[in-house]
Design a protein around this motif. Structure first.
Motif, PDB file in Angstrom:
ATOM      1  N   THR A  44       8.903  10.032   1.332  1.00  0.00           N
ATOM      2  CA  THR A  44      10.041  10.566   0.592  1.00  0.00           C
ATOM      3  C   THR A  44       9.509  11.484  -0.513  1.00  0.00           C
ATOM      4  N   THR A  45      10.104  12.652  -0.601  1.00  0.00           N
ATOM      5  CA  THR A  45       9.635  13.672  -1.557  1.00  0.00           C
ATOM      6  C   THR A  45      10.536  13.677  -2.786  1.00  0.00           C
ATOM      7  N   ARG A  46       9.889  13.791  -3.921  1.00  0.00           N
ATOM      8  CA  ARG A  46      10.636  13.838  -5.175  1.00  0.00           C
ATOM      9  C   ARG A  46      11.457  15.130  -5.221  1.00  0.00           C
ATOM     10  N   THR A  47      12.700  15.003  -5.668  1.00  0.00           N
ATOM     11  CA  THR A  47      13.596  16.167  -5.785  1.00  0.00           C
ATOM     12  C   THR A  47      13.436  16.789  -7.167  1.00  0.00           C
ATOM     13  N   PRO A  48      13.796  18.076  -7.305  1.00  0.00           N
ATOM     14  CA  PRO A  48      13.691  18.710  -8.621  1.00  0.00           C
ATOM     15  C   PRO A  48      14.470  17.993  -9.695  1.00  0.00           C
ATOM     16  N   ALA A  49      15.570  17.332  -9.335  1.00  0.00           N
ATOM     17  CA  ALA A  49      16.388  16.653 -10.337  1.00  0.00           C
ATOM     18  C   ALA A  49      15.630  15.474 -10.965  1.00  0.00           C
ATOM     19  N   ASN A  50      14.649  14.962 -10.234  1.00  0.00           N
ATOM     20  CA  ASN A  50      13.898  13.818 -10.738  1.00  0.00           C
ATOM     21  C   ASN A  50      12.486  14.205 -11.125  1.00  0.00           C
ATOM     22  N   SER A  51      12.305  15.427 -11.505  1.00  0.00           N
ATOM     23  CA  SER A  51      10.965  15.905 -11.888  1.00  0.00           C
ATOM     24  C   SER A  51      10.758  15.842 -13.389  1.00  0.00           C
ATOM     25  N   ARG A  52      11.725  15.362 -14.148  1.00  0.00           N
ATOM     26  CA  ARG A  52      11.585  15.332 -15.596  1.00  0.00           C
ATOM     27  C   ARG A  52      11.054  13.980 -16.054  1.00  0.00           C
TER      28      ARG A  52
ATOM     29  N   VAL B 123       2.321  14.189 -10.528  1.00  0.00           N
ATOM     30  CA  VAL B 123       1.868  14.938  -9.354  1.00  0.00           C
ATOM     31  C   VAL B 123       3.015  15.857  -8.953  1.00  0.00           C
ATOM     32  N   PRO B 124       2.964  17.118  -9.373  1.00  0.00           N
ATOM     33  CA  PRO B 124       4.054  18.038  -9.029  1.00  0.00           C
ATOM     34  C   PRO B 124       4.273  18.092  -7.514  1.00  0.00           C
ATOM     35  N   GLY B 125       5.553  18.074  -7.126  1.00  0.00           N
ATOM     36  CA  GLY B 125       5.881  18.131  -5.702  1.00  0.00           C
ATOM     37  C   GLY B 125       5.443  16.892  -4.951  1.00  0.00           C
ATOM     38  N   GLY B 126       5.350  15.764  -5.670  1.00  0.00           N
ATOM     39  CA  GLY B 126       4.790  14.558  -5.069  1.00  0.00           C
ATOM     40  C   GLY B 126       5.631  14.007  -3.927  1.00  0.00           C
ATOM     41  N   THR B 127       4.941  13.489  -2.914  1.00  0.00           N
ATOM     42  CA  THR B 127       5.576  12.832  -1.775  1.00  0.00           C
ATOM     43  C   THR B 127       5.034  11.413  -1.680  1.00  0.00           C
ATOM     44  N   LEU B 128       5.938  10.437  -1.755  1.00  0.00           N
ATOM     45  CA  LEU B 128       5.554   9.041  -1.644  1.00  0.00           C
ATOM     46  C   LEU B 128       5.447   8.682  -0.169  1.00  0.00           C
TER      47      LEU B 128
ATOM     48  N   VAL C 226      -3.827  16.396  -4.039  1.00  0.00           N
ATOM     49  CA  VAL C 226      -4.050  15.158  -4.786  1.00  0.00           C
ATOM     50  C   VAL C 226      -3.385  13.998  -4.050  1.00  0.00           C
ATOM     51  N   THR C 227      -4.103  12.872  -3.963  1.00  0.00           N
ATOM     52  CA  THR C 227      -3.545  11.611  -3.448  1.00  0.00           C
ATOM     53  C   THR C 227      -3.717  10.557  -4.534  1.00  0.00           C
ATOM     54  N   LEU C 228      -2.605   9.977  -4.975  1.00  0.00           N
ATOM     55  CA  LEU C 228      -2.620   9.025  -6.072  1.00  0.00           C
ATOM     56  C   LEU C 228      -2.134   7.664  -5.582  1.00  0.00           C
ATOM     57  N   PRO C 229      -2.998   6.616  -5.587  1.00  0.00           N
ATOM     58  CA  PRO C 229      -2.547   5.279  -5.189  1.00  0.00           C
ATOM     59  C   PRO C 229      -1.473   4.758  -6.133  1.00  0.00           C
ATOM     60  N   VAL C 230      -0.507   4.051  -5.568  1.00  0.00           N
ATOM     61  CA  VAL C 230       0.600   3.491  -6.335  1.00  0.00           C
ATOM     62  C   VAL C 230       0.750   2.018  -5.949  1.00  0.00           C
ATOM     63  N   THR C 231       0.921   1.161  -6.948  1.00  0.00           N
ATOM     64  CA  THR C 231       1.086  -0.271  -6.696  1.00  0.00           C
ATOM     65  C   THR C 231       2.465  -0.716  -7.163  1.00  0.00           C
ATOM     66  N   PRO C 232       3.352  -1.092  -6.238  1.00  0.00           N
ATOM     67  CA  PRO C 232       4.692  -1.516  -6.659  1.00  0.00           C
ATOM     68  C   PRO C 232       4.706  -2.949  -7.177  1.00  0.00           C
TER      69      PRO C 232
ATOM     70  N   ALA D 172       0.842  -1.203   0.000  1.00  0.00           N
ATOM     71  CA  ALA D 172       0.000   0.000   0.000  1.00  0.00           C
ATOM     72  C   ALA D 172       0.875   1.251   0.000  1.00  0.00           C
ATOM     73  N   LEU D 173       0.861   1.958  -1.124  1.00  0.00           N
ATOM     74  CA  LEU D 173       1.616   3.204  -1.280  1.00  0.00           C
ATOM     75  C   LEU D 173       0.706   4.272  -1.872  1.00  0.00           C
ATOM     76  N   SER D 174       1.103   5.511  -1.681  1.00  0.00           N
ATOM     77  CA  SER D 174       0.384   6.617  -2.319  1.00  0.00           C
ATOM     78  C   SER D 174       1.332   7.789  -2.495  1.00  0.00           C
ATOM     79  N   VAL D 175       1.028   8.607  -3.487  1.00  0.00           N
ATOM     80  CA  VAL D 175       1.773   9.848  -3.728  1.00  0.00           C
ATOM     81  C   VAL D 175       0.838  11.010  -3.462  1.00  0.00           C
ATOM     82  N   GLN D 176       1.297  11.906  -2.642  1.00  0.00           N
ATOM     83  CA  GLN D 176       0.499  13.083  -2.286  1.00  0.00           C
ATOM     84  C   GLN D 176       1.200  14.335  -2.791  1.00  0.00           C
ATOM     85  N   GLY D 177       0.412  15.242  -3.323  1.00  0.00           N
ATOM     86  CA  GLY D 177       0.960  16.498  -3.835  1.00  0.00           C
ATOM     87  C   GLY D 177      -0.162  17.448  -4.213  1.00  0.00           C
ATOM     88  N   THR D 178       0.167  18.429  -5.036  1.00  0.00           N
ATOM     89  CA  THR D 178      -0.835  19.396  -5.495  1.00  0.00           C
ATOM     90  C   THR D 178      -0.837  19.437  -7.008  1.00  0.00           C
TER      91      THR D 178
END
Length: 282
Positions: free
Chosen positions: A274-282, A262-267, A245-251, A233-239
């Motif tokens: 863990t929050t996505r860094t700008p370097a991994n936003s592409r 999800v810009p600024g997404g936090t898993l 926005v909350t997006l379910p993720v299935t590994p 059970a995982l999810s990504v939260q952001g705006t």
């Protein structure tokens, strides 16, 4: 002369009619078999035909057997084989004998039934599963012999524990180690063995991850370094567009792909994020 004889006979008949006058004090020997308890009642001069009642005062209520004496003795059998201390009363005509029967459990018999809770655990849980065992003899009594529990962990490590039943059961913790897989548990006591109990040792919740792109996460692992299980059970939260926005993720295979950006997404998962860094936003 005839009058004196009549008086003597009358006195003897009166004495024999008094309670207990003709019944000598009995002696009771108690014996046990695998399935029953026997009472041997004897007394010098015990006449035949005297009513005898044996009463056991068990935890489940009274057990009573009745019979009559033969010349000098009698044997009565009660179908009772529970271990422990059991008071009894033997009534021989007007006389009574009381005592206590102490019975020990017999040897344990196969199969031993292992009770393990739970059958599936995470390697990162602070408390391991427990095993509870009631090693029974052929009559359902809990045997008092030493119990050996042998656990084989998924990494091949073997852990052995020894315990003696107390308060009618034996128990121990089953430490799982830090490697996922099946742990096999076997218990033995005396000449009895038990069924093999399996514990499914699962990875812990995600505690490590790498954002490799805006919509992909790799190297999902628990805090012990094990790859997380599929379907965790995982999810990504952001705006997005001004909305939270909350997006379910299935590994799958320790990787997870987002279905949308999800810009600024936090898993997040079970107290970890863990929050996505700008370097991994592409």
């Amino acid at each position: 002369m005839r009058s004196a004889l009549i008086v003597v006979l009358g006195a003897l008949l009166t004495a024999c009619g008094r309670p207990g006058a003709a019944i000598p004090a009995p002696h009771v020997d108690v014996g046990t078999t695998d399935t029953a308890t026997t009472f041997l009642v004897s007394a010098p001069g015990l006449p035949a035909g005297v009513p005898i009642t044996v009463t056991l005062f068990t935890p489940a209520g009274t057990r009573r057997v009745q019979g009559r004496s033969g010349p000098g003795s009698a044997q009565l059998t009660v179908s009772y084989a529970r271990a422990g201390l059991t008071p009894y009363r033997v009534q021989v005509g007007p006389r009574a004998v009381t005592g206590e029967l102490r019975r020990v459990p017999g040897p344990p018999v196969t199969p031993l039934q292992l009770k393990i809770g739970a059958r599936a655990v995470r390697v990162t849980w602070p408390r391991p599963p427990a095993l509870v065992l009631h090693p029974l003899d052929a009559q359902g009594n809990v045997a008092a012999l030493l119990v050996t529990v042998r656990s084989t962990r998924p990494d091949g490590t073997v852990v052995t524990a020894h315990m003696t039943p107390r308060h009618l059961y034996a128990w121990t913790w089953l430490p799982t180690g830090h490697v996922p897989g099946l742990m096999h548990v076997v218990a033995t006591t005396g000449h009895a063995a038990g069924e093999v109990g399996d514990v499914d040792v699962l990875p812990g919740p995600p505690a490590r991850a790498q954002w490799t792109a805006a919509r992909r996460v790799d190297a999902l692992a628990d805090r012990a370094g094990n790859r997380v299980g599929d379907g965790e059970a995982l999810s990504v939260q952001g705006t997005r567009d001004g909305w939270n926005v909350t997006l379910p993720v299935t590994p799958v295979n320790a990787r997870a792909a987002l279905r949308a950006d999800v810009p600024g997404g936090t898993l997040t998962a079970e107290g970890w994020a863990t929050t996505r860094t700008p370097a991994n936003s592409r």
